[in-house]
Design a protein around this motif. Structure first.
Motif, PDB file in Angstrom:
ATOM      1  N   LEU A 225      -0.179   5.388   1.019  1.00  0.00           N
ATOM      2  CA  LEU A 225      -0.652   4.020   0.851  1.00  0.00           C
ATOM      3  C   LEU A 225      -1.667   3.612   1.920  1.00  0.00           C
ATOM      4  CD1 LEU A 225       2.720   2.348  -0.171  1.00  0.00           C
ATOM      5  CD2 LEU A 225       0.639   2.400  -1.559  1.00  0.00           C
ATOM      6  N   GLY A 226      -1.977   4.526   2.822  1.00  0.00           N
ATOM      7  CA  GLY A 226      -2.980   4.233   3.836  1.00  0.00           C
ATOM      8  C   GLY A 226      -2.481   3.393   4.988  1.00  0.00           C
ATOM      9  N   TYR A 227      -1.175   3.182   5.056  1.00  0.00           N
ATOM     10  CA  TYR A 227      -0.614   2.388   6.160  1.00  0.00           C
ATOM     11  C   TYR A 227      -0.617   3.195   7.454  1.00  0.00           C
ATOM     12  CZ  TYR A 227       2.796  -0.471   8.750  1.00  0.00           C
ATOM     13  OH  TYR A 227       3.430  -1.244   9.692  1.00  0.00           O
ATOM     14  N   LEU A 228      -0.320   4.488   7.347  1.00  0.00           N
ATOM     15  CA  LEU A 228      -0.426   5.384   8.495  1.00  0.00           C
ATOM     16  C   LEU A 228      -1.721   6.176   8.383  1.00  0.00           C
ATOM     17  CD1 LEU A 228       3.166   6.927   8.892  1.00  0.00           C
ATOM     18  CD2 LEU A 228       2.053   5.238  10.371  1.00  0.00           C
ATOM     19  N   PRO A 229      -2.464   6.343   9.475  1.00  0.00           N
ATOM     20  CA  PRO A 229      -3.686   7.148   9.445  1.00  0.00           C
ATOM     21  C   PRO A 229      -3.340   8.627   9.442  1.00  0.00           C
ATOM     22  CG  PRO A 229      -3.289   6.341  11.663  1.00  0.00           C
ATOM     23  CD  PRO A 229      -2.228   5.717  10.793  1.00  0.00           C
ATOM     24  N   PRO A 230      -4.238   9.495   8.987  1.00  0.00           N
ATOM     25  CA  PRO A 230      -3.962  10.939   8.983  1.00  0.00           C
ATOM     26  C   PRO A 230      -3.729  11.508  10.382  1.00  0.00           C
ATOM     27  CG  PRO A 230      -5.814  10.417   7.544  1.00  0.00           C
ATOM     28  CD  PRO A 230      -5.506   9.176   8.314  1.00  0.00           C
ATOM     29  N   ASP A 231      -4.337  10.906  11.393  1.00  0.00           N
ATOM     30  CA  ASP A 231      -4.192  11.376  12.768  1.00  0.00           C
ATOM     31  C   ASP A 231      -2.844  10.923  13.329  1.00  0.00           C
ATOM     32  OD1 ASP A 231      -4.327  11.981  15.459  1.00  0.00           O
ATOM     33  OD2 ASP A 231      -6.366  11.235  15.731  1.00  0.00           O
ATOM     34  N   ARG A 232      -1.936  11.864  13.549  1.00  0.00           N
ATOM     35  CA  ARG A 232      -0.595  11.518  14.022  1.00  0.00           C
ATOM     36  C   ARG A 232      -0.626  10.868  15.402  1.00  0.00           C
ATOM     37  NH1 ARG A 232       2.828  15.210  15.181  1.00  0.00           N
ATOM     38  NH2 ARG A 232       4.722  14.138  14.526  1.00  0.00           N
ATOM     39  N   GLY A 233      -1.650  11.173  16.167  1.00  0.00           N
ATOM     40  CA  GLY A 233      -1.745  10.608  17.493  1.00  0.00           C
ATOM     41  C   GLY A 233      -1.945   9.102  17.497  1.00  0.00           C
ATOM     42  N   LEU A 234      -2.378   8.558  16.362  1.00  0.00           N
ATOM     43  CA  LEU A 234      -2.630   7.117  16.255  1.00  0.00           C
ATOM     44  C   LEU A 234      -1.448   6.355  15.668  1.00  0.00           C
ATOM     45  CD1 LEU A 234      -6.296   7.204  14.871  1.00  0.00           C
ATOM     46  CD2 LEU A 234      -5.571   6.844  17.238  1.00  0.00           C
TER      47      LEU A 234
ATOM     48  N   VAL B 278       1.165  -5.018   0.197  1.00  0.00           N
ATOM     49  CA  VAL B 278      -0.195  -5.547   0.041  1.00  0.00           C
ATOM     50  C   VAL B 278      -1.138  -4.451  -0.444  1.00  0.00           C
ATOM     51  CG1 VAL B 278      -2.195  -6.483   1.274  1.00  0.00           C
ATOM     52  CG2 VAL B 278       0.085  -7.393   1.733  1.00  0.00           C
ATOM     53  N   GLU B 279      -1.016  -3.273   0.152  1.00  0.00           N
ATOM     54  CA  GLU B 279      -1.890  -2.162  -0.229  1.00  0.00           C
ATOM     55  C   GLU B 279      -1.631  -1.734  -1.671  1.00  0.00           C
ATOM     56  OE1 GLU B 279      -4.957   0.296  -0.004  1.00  0.00           O
ATOM     57  OE2 GLU B 279      -4.348  -1.044   1.633  1.00  0.00           O
ATOM     58  N   LEU B 280      -0.374  -1.609  -2.030  1.00  0.00           N
ATOM     59  CA  LEU B 280      -0.032  -1.204  -3.399  1.00  0.00           C
ATOM     60  C   LEU B 280      -0.510  -2.229  -4.405  1.00  0.00           C
ATOM     61  CD1 LEU B 280       1.436   0.629  -5.419  1.00  0.00           C
ATOM     62  CD2 LEU B 280       3.550  -0.593  -4.877  1.00  0.00           C
ATOM     63  N   LEU B 281      -0.280  -3.506  -4.093  1.00  0.00           N
ATOM     64  CA  LEU B 281      -0.640  -4.558  -5.036  1.00  0.00           C
ATOM     65  C   LEU B 281      -2.148  -4.739  -5.156  1.00  0.00           C
ATOM     66  CD1 LEU B 281       1.534  -6.101  -6.575  1.00  0.00           C
ATOM     67  CD2 LEU B 281       1.016  -8.104  -5.192  1.00  0.00           C
ATOM     68  N   SER B 282      -2.901  -4.275  -4.174  1.00  0.00           N
ATOM     69  CA  SER B 282      -4.358  -4.450  -4.222  1.00  0.00           C
ATOM     70  C   SER B 282      -4.955  -3.763  -5.446  1.00  0.00           C
ATOM     71  CB  SER B 282      -4.996  -3.900  -2.945  1.00  0.00           C
ATOM     72  OG  SER B 282      -4.827  -2.495  -2.855  1.00  0.00           O
ATOM     73  N   GLY B 283      -4.327  -2.683  -5.888  1.00  0.00           N
ATOM     74  CA  GLY B 283      -4.829  -2.001  -7.077  1.00  0.00           C
ATOM     75  C   GLY B 283      -4.374  -2.631  -8.370  1.00  0.00           C
ATOM     76  N   PHE B 284      -3.413  -3.571  -8.290  1.00  0.00           N
ATOM     77  CA  PHE B 284      -2.867  -4.195  -9.496  1.00  0.00           C
ATOM     78  C   PHE B 284      -2.959  -5.720  -9.457  1.00  0.00           C
ATOM     79  CE2 PHE B 284      -0.655  -0.139  -9.142  1.00  0.00           C
ATOM     80  CZ  PHE B 284      -0.759   0.358 -10.429  1.00  0.00           C
TER      81      PHE B 284
ATOM     82  N   ILE C 282       3.866  -1.871 -17.309  1.00  0.00           N
ATOM     83  CA  ILE C 282       2.697  -1.764 -16.428  1.00  0.00           C
ATOM     84  C   ILE C 282       2.812  -2.687 -15.224  1.00  0.00           C
ATOM     85  CG2 ILE C 282       0.208  -2.181 -16.291  1.00  0.00           C
ATOM     86  CD1 ILE C 282       0.072  -1.213 -19.248  1.00  0.00           C
ATOM     87  N   THR C 283       3.136  -3.962 -15.451  1.00  0.00           N
ATOM     88  CA  THR C 283       3.136  -4.911 -14.334  1.00  0.00           C
ATOM     89  C   THR C 283       4.233  -4.600 -13.326  1.00  0.00           C
ATOM     90  OG1 THR C 283       4.500  -6.471 -15.601  1.00  0.00           O
ATOM     91  CG2 THR C 283       2.111  -6.793 -15.654  1.00  0.00           C
ATOM     92  N   LEU C 284       5.367  -4.048 -13.776  1.00  0.00           N
ATOM     93  CA  LEU C 284       6.467  -3.753 -12.864  1.00  0.00           C
ATOM     94  C   LEU C 284       6.542  -2.276 -12.503  1.00  0.00           C
ATOM     95  CD1 LEU C 284       9.302  -6.072 -14.230  1.00  0.00           C
ATOM     96  CD2 LEU C 284       7.446  -6.563 -12.638  1.00  0.00           C
ATOM     97  N   LEU C 285       5.496  -1.525 -12.824  1.00  0.00           N
ATOM     98  CA  LEU C 285       5.387  -0.108 -12.434  1.00  0.00           C
ATOM     99  C   LEU C 285       6.633   0.690 -12.803  1.00  0.00           C
ATOM    100  CD1 LEU C 285       3.694  -0.433  -8.906  1.00  0.00           C
ATOM    101  CD2 LEU C 285       2.671  -0.545 -11.186  1.00  0.00           C
ATOM    102  N   LEU C 286       7.168   0.404 -13.993  1.00  0.00           N
ATOM    103  CA  LEU C 286       8.284   1.146 -14.577  1.00  0.00           C
ATOM    104  C   LEU C 286       9.592   1.006 -13.797  1.00  0.00           C
ATOM    105  CD1 LEU C 286       6.377   4.410 -15.603  1.00  0.00           C
ATOM    106  CD2 LEU C 286       7.023   2.497 -17.074  1.00  0.00           C
ATOM    107  N   THR C 287       9.697   0.028 -12.929  1.00  0.00           N
ATOM    108  CA  THR C 287      10.920  -0.140 -12.143  1.00  0.00           C
ATOM    109  C   THR C 287      12.102  -0.594 -12.976  1.00  0.00           C
ATOM    110  OG1 THR C 287      10.274  -2.397 -11.560  1.00  0.00           O
ATOM    111  CG2 THR C 287       9.662  -0.655 -10.023  1.00  0.00           C
ATOM    112  N   GLN C 288      11.857  -1.171 -14.146  1.00  0.00           N
ATOM    113  CA  GLN C 288      12.947  -1.688 -14.972  1.00  0.00           C
ATOM    114  C   GLN C 288      13.323  -0.750 -16.112  1.00  0.00           C
ATOM    115  OE1 GLN C 288      14.358  -5.198 -14.258  1.00  0.00           O
ATOM    116  NE2 GLN C 288      13.561  -4.064 -12.526  1.00  0.00           N
TER     117      GLN C 288
END
Length: 460
Positions: free
Chosen positions: A148-157, A319-325, A378-384
């Motif tokens: 989801l882009g919350y953690l950067p690829p660089d583990r040091g960061l 927030v990141e996940l919902l940005s696409g929906f 679609i709106t609930l991303l198959l959670t139900q």
């Protein structure tokens, strides 16, 4: 793809009859899950038995291994009385399915190797994670944050980024969850201590000059903090109602224990902060269902520090996940090219491309409007539509798509239709709508396999 509308029978593709996919789901009782947020005719909402399996399954020899269920949080409260559906629990009480398969063990080892690298190769991580992330060692929690882009690829960061984000969320809560009385009192204290108004404003607080003109609970002014507070109260009450019915059969979210209440409070805080920071969308019923898997995964992380910060981490990943929906939750965009109706149309077109006979039967012969079932899918991303453990597995695949989860979501929805095509082709409007609004248990590995084949066919 079909070219003749008169075609009565469709040859079953060979890949759908693979002996790898003998999927006899666990037996389940009638499903009594709450099914909110869907526009459907009241005359056709009766729940049907969900005992059937995929129409494309060959004779079963040995069931494929079922993914290991998520770990149960430590609970002190009693289980809810008379659970009605085993497939709505985070882990089925099936003693035969508690041992990780060799495939799961291998994939877990691969993921641990990828996560140990100084710089994470997101392409390799997505490839492995798309097959499903085995539970344990906090792997899913870390992988989802990376996807989801919350953690950067660089583990040091990681350490500095997490500290910054968690501090930012605390600031949001301090500023946005404050009662108007607290704002006034805090401003009074601030004014008495320091006459420099700019300091108060820089902290997001109202200056004293903004509170002097009728800033009391009876003020009707549009700029009144109390007026805004009362407007927010209606949304907060809706959030509270929805959060209380989030997975009512899971002790993690429901019950009288202090843990369950704390988890509910965390969900409410996240949704309120999101609503206030996004006035164009605010809160839309159903967001709590999308929030729940994220919070569960992060809160059950065996790393105590990460688990303690699950609320902040969940907020930013949400927030990141919902940005696409987010356009799906904006009513003004319902009829636009990015709105929910347009997305449902894309699903209809995808079904027509891969199974025109089924598409014709559903939408022309029986006139089953896809909005009656696909809106919720679609709106609930198959959670139900699936049990909690299976939903997490599906999300592993959705979040692994480098183009974003929507295209993969549509392929999974299309695969859901294809896997029950025989029952749908034999059904009328009422029976098909009941079936689609209460999707039968299925083998999730098989479902995702079929969805991936649709990708290959489309690209080919």
């Amino acid at each position: 793809m079909f070219h003749s509308p008169q075609m009565v029978k469709k040859r079953v593709p060979e890949w759908l009859n693979s002996s790898l996919w003998s999927s006899t789901p666990s037996p389940s009782l009638d499903d009594d899950r709450v099914q909110p947020y869907t526009s459907k005719p009241t005359a056709t909402t009766t729940i049907t038995s969900s005992s059937s399996t995929s129409d494309y399954e060959p004779p079963s020899v040995v069931d494929p291994p079922i993914p290991v269920p998520p770990p149960k949080p430590t609970r002190e409260d009693k289980p809810p009385p008379q659970p009605q559906s085993t497939d709505s629990l985070p882990n089925h009480e099936d003693k035969n399915n508690t041992t990780p398969s060799p495939e799961d063990i291998s994939r877990q080892a691969q993921l641990l190797v990828e996560l140990s690298r100084k710089t994470i190769n997101l392409r390799d991580l997505r490839r492995i994670a798309s097959q499903g992330i085995p539970d344990g060692a906090g792997i899913r929690s870390t992988v989802w944050k990376l996807l989801l882009g919350y953690l950067p690829p660089d583990r040091g960061l990681w350490s500095s980024e997490l500290a910054k984000k968690r501090s930012q969320y605390k600031h949001f809560k301090d500023e946005l969850l404050m009662n108007p009385s607290e704002i006034t009192r805090k401003m009074d204290n601030c004014t008495n201590c320091d006459t420099d108004e700019s300091k108060g404003q820089s902290k997001g607080l109202l200056s004293r000059s903004e509170i002097t003109h009728g800033e009391h609970p009876l003020s009707l002014g549009q700029s009144s903090v109390w007026n805004q507070f009362f407007q927010d109260t209606e949304i907060i009450e809706q959030i509270d109602r929805d959060v209380k019915r989030t997975h009512p059969d899971l002790h993690f979210f429901s019950g009288d224990s202090s843990d369950a209440k704390s988890n509910q409070d965390a969900l409410k805080n996240i949704l309120i902060v999101f609503a206030k920071l996004n006035p164009g969308i605010r809160y839309v019923q159903g967001m709590n269902e999308i929030l729940a898997p994220l919070f569960y995964v992060f809160k059950t992380d065996p790393n105590e520090e990460d688990a303690a910060s699950a609320e902040a981490d969940t907020f930013f990943c949400f927030v990141e996940l919902l940005s696409g929906f987010r356009d799906h939750f904006c009513q003004q965009l319902d009829n636009s090219v990015v709105g929910i109706r347009s997305t449902i149309t894309k699903l209809s077109q995808l079904l027509k491309e891969h199974d025109e006979e089924l598409w014709r039967h559903l939408e022309i012969t029986t006139k089953v409007n896809p909005q009656f079932y696909a809106f919720r899918w679609i709106t609930l991303l198959l959670t139900q539509e699936f049990n909690f453990a299976d939903s997490l597995h599906i999300w592993d695949t959705l979040l692994s798509d480098p183009e974003g989860p929507q295209e993969t979501l549509l392929r999974v929805c299309c695969a859901m239709l294809i896997l029950i095509r025989r029952r749908l082709l034999a059904g009328d409007f009422t029976s098909n709508l009941k079936l689609l609004q209460n999707y039968p248990p299925t083998n999730i590995r098989h479902l995702l396999y079929v969805a991936n084949k649709l990708r290959v066919q489309s690209s080919g």
